[in-house]
Design a protein around this motif. Structure first.
Motif, PDB file in Angstrom:
ATOM      1  N   ILE B 112       0.820  -1.209   0.000  1.00  0.00           N
ATOM      2  CA  ILE B 112       0.000   0.000   0.000  1.00  0.00           C
ATOM      3  C   ILE B 112       0.862   1.271   0.000  1.00  0.00           C
ATOM      4  CG2 ILE B 112      -0.345   0.254   2.511  1.00  0.00           C
ATOM      5  CD1 ILE B 112      -3.198   0.383   0.006  1.00  0.00           C
ATOM      6  N   GLY B 113       2.041   1.225   0.628  1.00  0.00           N
ATOM      7  CA  GLY B 113       2.914   2.402   0.696  1.00  0.00           C
ATOM      8  C   GLY B 113       3.295   2.927  -0.677  1.00  0.00           C
ATOM      9  N   PRO B 114       3.943   2.093  -1.511  1.00  0.00           N
ATOM     10  CA  PRO B 114       4.309   2.542  -2.865  1.00  0.00           C
ATOM     11  C   PRO B 114       3.090   2.972  -3.693  1.00  0.00           C
ATOM     12  CG  PRO B 114       5.409   0.463  -2.339  1.00  0.00           C
ATOM     13  CD  PRO B 114       4.506   0.769  -1.189  1.00  0.00           C
ATOM     14  N   ARG B 115       1.977   2.286  -3.508  1.00  0.00           N
ATOM     15  CA  ARG B 115       0.777   2.671  -4.266  1.00  0.00           C
ATOM     16  C   ARG B 115       0.277   4.045  -3.831  1.00  0.00           C
ATOM     17  NH1 ARG B 115      -3.229  -1.912  -3.111  1.00  0.00           N
ATOM     18  NH2 ARG B 115      -4.656  -0.631  -4.322  1.00  0.00           N
ATOM     19  N   ASN B 116       0.356   4.329  -2.534  1.00  0.00           N
ATOM     20  CA  ASN B 116      -0.035   5.656  -2.047  1.00  0.00           C
ATOM     21  C   ASN B 116       0.859   6.747  -2.636  1.00  0.00           C
ATOM     22  OD1 ASN B 116      -2.232   4.980  -0.432  1.00  0.00           O
ATOM     23  ND2 ASN B 116      -0.971   4.619   1.388  1.00  0.00           N
ATOM     24  N   VAL B 117       2.175   6.492  -2.661  1.00  0.00           N
ATOM     25  CA  VAL B 117       3.123   7.490  -3.188  1.00  0.00           C
ATOM     26  C   VAL B 117       2.808   7.782  -4.656  1.00  0.00           C
ATOM     27  CG1 VAL B 117       5.550   7.925  -3.753  1.00  0.00           C
ATOM     28  CG2 VAL B 117       4.949   6.863  -1.565  1.00  0.00           C
ATOM     29  N   GLU B 118       2.607   6.701  -5.415  1.00  0.00           N
ATOM     30  CA  GLU B 118       2.332   6.840  -6.840  1.00  0.00           C
ATOM     31  C   GLU B 118       1.047   7.645  -7.073  1.00  0.00           C
ATOM     32  OE1 GLU B 118       4.644   5.908  -8.881  1.00  0.00           O
ATOM     33  OE2 GLU B 118       3.424   6.861 -10.439  1.00  0.00           O
ATOM     34  N   ALA B 119       0.010   7.325  -6.294  1.00  0.00           N
ATOM     35  CA  ALA B 119      -1.277   8.006  -6.465  1.00  0.00           C
ATOM     36  C   ALA B 119      -1.177   9.488  -6.116  1.00  0.00           C
ATOM     37  CB  ALA B 119      -2.341   7.326  -5.597  1.00  0.00           C
ATOM     38  N   VAL B 120      -0.419   9.797  -5.071  1.00  0.00           N
ATOM     39  CA  VAL B 120      -0.222  11.199  -4.682  1.00  0.00           C
ATOM     40  C   VAL B 120       0.496  11.962  -5.804  1.00  0.00           C
ATOM     41  CG1 VAL B 120       1.171  12.669  -3.162  1.00  0.00           C
ATOM     42  CG2 VAL B 120      -0.322  10.914  -2.177  1.00  0.00           C
ATOM     43  N   LYS B 121       1.535  11.332  -6.361  1.00  0.00           N
ATOM     44  CA  LYS B 121       2.290  11.981  -7.444  1.00  0.00           C
ATOM     45  C   LYS B 121       1.405  12.235  -8.668  1.00  0.00           C
ATOM     46  CE  LYS B 121       6.923  10.538  -6.183  1.00  0.00           C
ATOM     47  NZ  LYS B 121       8.074   9.679  -6.507  1.00  0.00           N
ATOM     48  N   ASN B 122       0.560  11.268  -8.977  1.00  0.00           N
ATOM     49  CA  ASN B 122      -0.363  11.460 -10.104  1.00  0.00           C
ATOM     50  C   ASN B 122      -1.265  12.661  -9.891  1.00  0.00           C
ATOM     51  OD1 ASN B 122       0.536   9.326 -11.612  1.00  0.00           O
ATOM     52  ND2 ASN B 122      -0.965   7.870 -10.791  1.00  0.00           N
ATOM     53  N   GLN B 123      -1.789  12.803  -8.680  1.00  0.00           N
ATOM     54  CA  GLN B 123      -2.670  13.924  -8.379  1.00  0.00           C
ATOM     55  C   GLN B 123      -1.937  15.253  -8.481  1.00  0.00           C
ATOM     56  OE1 GLN B 123      -5.982  14.275  -7.861  1.00  0.00           O
ATOM     57  NE2 GLN B 123      -6.006  12.145  -8.554  1.00  0.00           N
ATOM     58  N   LEU B 124      -0.724  15.311  -7.931  1.00  0.00           N
ATOM     59  CA  LEU B 124       0.034  16.566  -7.964  1.00  0.00           C
ATOM     60  C   LEU B 124       0.360  16.946  -9.410  1.00  0.00           C
ATOM     61  CD1 LEU B 124       2.351  15.950  -4.883  1.00  0.00           C
ATOM     62  CD2 LEU B 124       0.466  17.589  -5.023  1.00  0.00           C
ATOM     63  N   ARG B 125       0.684  15.936 -10.217  1.00  0.00           N
ATOM     64  CA  ARG B 125       0.970  16.174 -11.632  1.00  0.00           C
ATOM     65  C   ARG B 125      -0.271  16.747 -12.318  1.00  0.00           C
ATOM     66  NH1 ARG B 125       2.192  10.970 -13.296  1.00  0.00           N
ATOM     67  NH2 ARG B 125       3.998  11.077 -11.930  1.00  0.00           N
ATOM     68  N   LYS B 126      -1.412  16.157 -11.991  1.00  0.00           N
ATOM     69  CA  LYS B 126      -2.669  16.582 -12.603  1.00  0.00           C
ATOM     70  C   LYS B 126      -2.954  18.065 -12.332  1.00  0.00           C
ATOM     71  CE  LYS B 126      -7.451  15.302 -12.021  1.00  0.00           C
ATOM     72  NZ  LYS B 126      -8.280  14.416 -11.190  1.00  0.00           N
ATOM     73  N   PHE B 127      -2.598  18.526 -11.135  1.00  0.00           N
ATOM     74  CA  PHE B 127      -2.839  19.925 -10.783  1.00  0.00           C
ATOM     75  C   PHE B 127      -1.632  20.811 -11.104  1.00  0.00           C
ATOM     76  CE2 PHE B 127      -6.096  17.779  -8.347  1.00  0.00           C
ATOM     77  CZ  PHE B 127      -7.187  18.628  -8.520  1.00  0.00           C
ATOM     78  N   GLY B 128      -0.615  20.242 -11.747  1.00  0.00           N
ATOM     79  CA  GLY B 128       0.562  21.024 -12.128  1.00  0.00           C
ATOM     80  C   GLY B 128       1.360  21.529 -10.940  1.00  0.00           C
ATOM     81  N   ILE B 129       1.364  20.777  -9.848  1.00  0.00           N
ATOM     82  CA  ILE B 129       2.100  21.205  -8.648  1.00  0.00           C
ATOM     83  C   ILE B 129       3.426  20.447  -8.594  1.00  0.00           C
ATOM     84  CG2 ILE B 129       2.074  21.279  -6.125  1.00  0.00           C
ATOM     85  CD1 ILE B 129      -0.996  21.351  -6.292  1.00  0.00           C
ATOM     86  N   PRO B 130       4.569  21.176  -8.690  1.00  0.00           N
ATOM     87  CA  PRO B 130       5.863  20.488  -8.674  1.00  0.00           C
ATOM     88  C   PRO B 130       6.209  19.939  -7.283  1.00  0.00           C
ATOM     89  CG  PRO B 130       6.181  22.864  -8.720  1.00  0.00           C
ATOM     90  CD  PRO B 130       4.696  22.635  -8.835  1.00  0.00           C
ATOM     91  N   ILE B 131       6.840  18.759  -7.278  1.00  0.00           N
ATOM     92  CA  ILE B 131       7.333  18.196  -6.014  1.00  0.00           C
ATOM     93  C   ILE B 131       8.766  18.667  -5.826  1.00  0.00           C
ATOM     94  CG2 ILE B 131       7.857  16.080  -4.756  1.00  0.00           C
ATOM     95  CD1 ILE B 131       5.626  14.715  -6.382  1.00  0.00           C
TER      96      ILE B 131
END
Lengths: 209, 165
Positions: B112-131
């Motif tokens: 679940i950990g890696p899946r959570n990280v991936e999902a968070v990154k997808n959302q941030l990308r969608k909103f154009g927010i750089p990490i």
């Protein structure tokens, strides 16, 4: 049955009895292993929010040693045995006669496997008692060991229930070692967290469905 | 100069927003991911403590938006706009997504950990927010605290001490 809406105090008493029987057997096993007297507290069975769950062992950041296993079979769920790390240290030091053993600082393989084995014995005796009592088949995974923040450890047990609810029904039983002249007592918590859809199976098996 | 700041505490599956003279913290992240989104100019910072990658996993009657990456990130952005953050200036720092127990089992809940990280990154990308920075994966629990005045995210673990990212 939507257990979280329909649970009665009678159901909670049944779950308490499960905690009682399981932990009593585990306490006997530990008592034999350590050759000391082990007492247990009356089980607490409550429906709590995830954040209240964190307070059960002093908050999400409390440094603990935890054994976790997953149960499959007629009933599914998570099971934990949790001790504050300093107390787990004392226990393992006594068990393997290694005065400097410390889960926090490069713990020896011997100590780690002793803790793992203790997890095996305790969870095995808890679950076999539970299985005898309910006549349900329970297949536990081998226990895994981690020493870290309580919140980080217990949250893996909340993953299943979190897909349905923000509350968890936990069967919490603690056992205490009393030693003559000891300043501190050693205590550990068993947390049994059945998956939400397993409750009706448990109740039916005991004729209270 | 050292002034003590109020700490906004965020629990598991919750979100909140801190403004100037506050810091924002969440404790005991394991497989969960702490997502900090901040506006450096306005010094507004939000944090969401995500437990699960996607709200399609929800089988309950009610949806707690902060529990899931795909609903928690948008809800956090909305909450920050209400506190004056500028939606086009947002940046992010993330931490968590550990695997606390080493199991041989390939069960979903163990990954679940890696899946959570991936999902968070997808959302941030969608909103154009750089990490800007991240401290994810591994097998340690983390407590994180963000200071909107310095834009630093402090990460505390039991075995590796304290660091800023």
């Amino acid at each position: 049955m939507d257990i979280q809406q329909n649970i009665t105090s009678f159901h909670l008493d049944v779950l308490k009895e499960i905690g009682n029987i399981g932990a009593a057997h585990a306490a006997t096993a530990l008592s034999t292993l350590l050759n000391t007297k082990i007492d247990m507290h009356v089980p607490q069975v409550e429906m709590v929010s995830f954040n209240d769950m964190m307070e059960r062992v002093g908050g999400a950041e409390t440094f603990v040693t935890g054994i976790y296993l997953r149960i499959e079979g007629d009933v599914a769920g998570g099971m934990f045995f949790i001790m504050p790390v300093e107390q787990a240290n004392q226990l393992i030091r006594k068990l393997i006669h290694e005065k400097s053993f410390d889960f926090a600082q490069s713990p020896s393989e011997l100590g780690l496997s002793a803790m793992q084995e203790m997890g095996n014995i305790l969870s095995g005796s808890y679950l076999s008692a539970l299985s005898d009592f309910t006549k349900l088949k329970l297949y536990p995974t081998p226990p895994a060991l981690a020493s870290d923040m309580f919140g980080a450890i217990i949250s893996i047990g909340l993953i299943e229930v979190s897909q349905i609810s923000d509350y968890v029904i936990v069967i919490d039983t603690s056992i205490i070692e009393h030693e003559e002249n000891a300043k501190e007592e050693v205590s550990g918590h068993f947390f049994l967290i059945p998956d939400p859809n397993s409750f009706s199976t448990i109740f039916t098996s005991l004729g209270v469905g | 100069m050292f002034t003590s700041l109020d700490v906004v505490k965020v629990g598991i599956a919750q979100l909140d927003v801190a403004t100037q003279k506050q810091t924002i913290r969440t404790s005991g992240l394991g497989s969960c991911v702490g997502v900090v989104i901040y506006d450096e100019v306005k010094q507004v910072a939000g944090l969401v403590h995500v437990m699960l990658p996607d709200s399609s996993l929800s089988r309950g009657d009610q949806l707690t938006v902060a529990k899931f990456a795909d609903t928690g990130v948008p809800a956090l952005i909305d909450a920050m706009k209400l506190k004056g953050a500028n939606a086009v200036k947002l940046k992010a720092k993330i931490a968590g997504g550990a695997q606390m127990f080493k199991f041989t089992s390939n069960q979903d809940s163990m990954r679940i950990g890696p899946r959570n990280v991936e999902a968070v990154k997808n959302q941030l990308r969608k909103f154009g927010i750089p990490i800007v920075s991240e401290d994810t994966g591994g097998n340690s629990g983390r407590t994180i605290e963000f200071n909107p005045q310095t834009s630093k995210l402090q990460i505390r673990t039991v075995n590796q001490g304290v660091k800023d990212i």
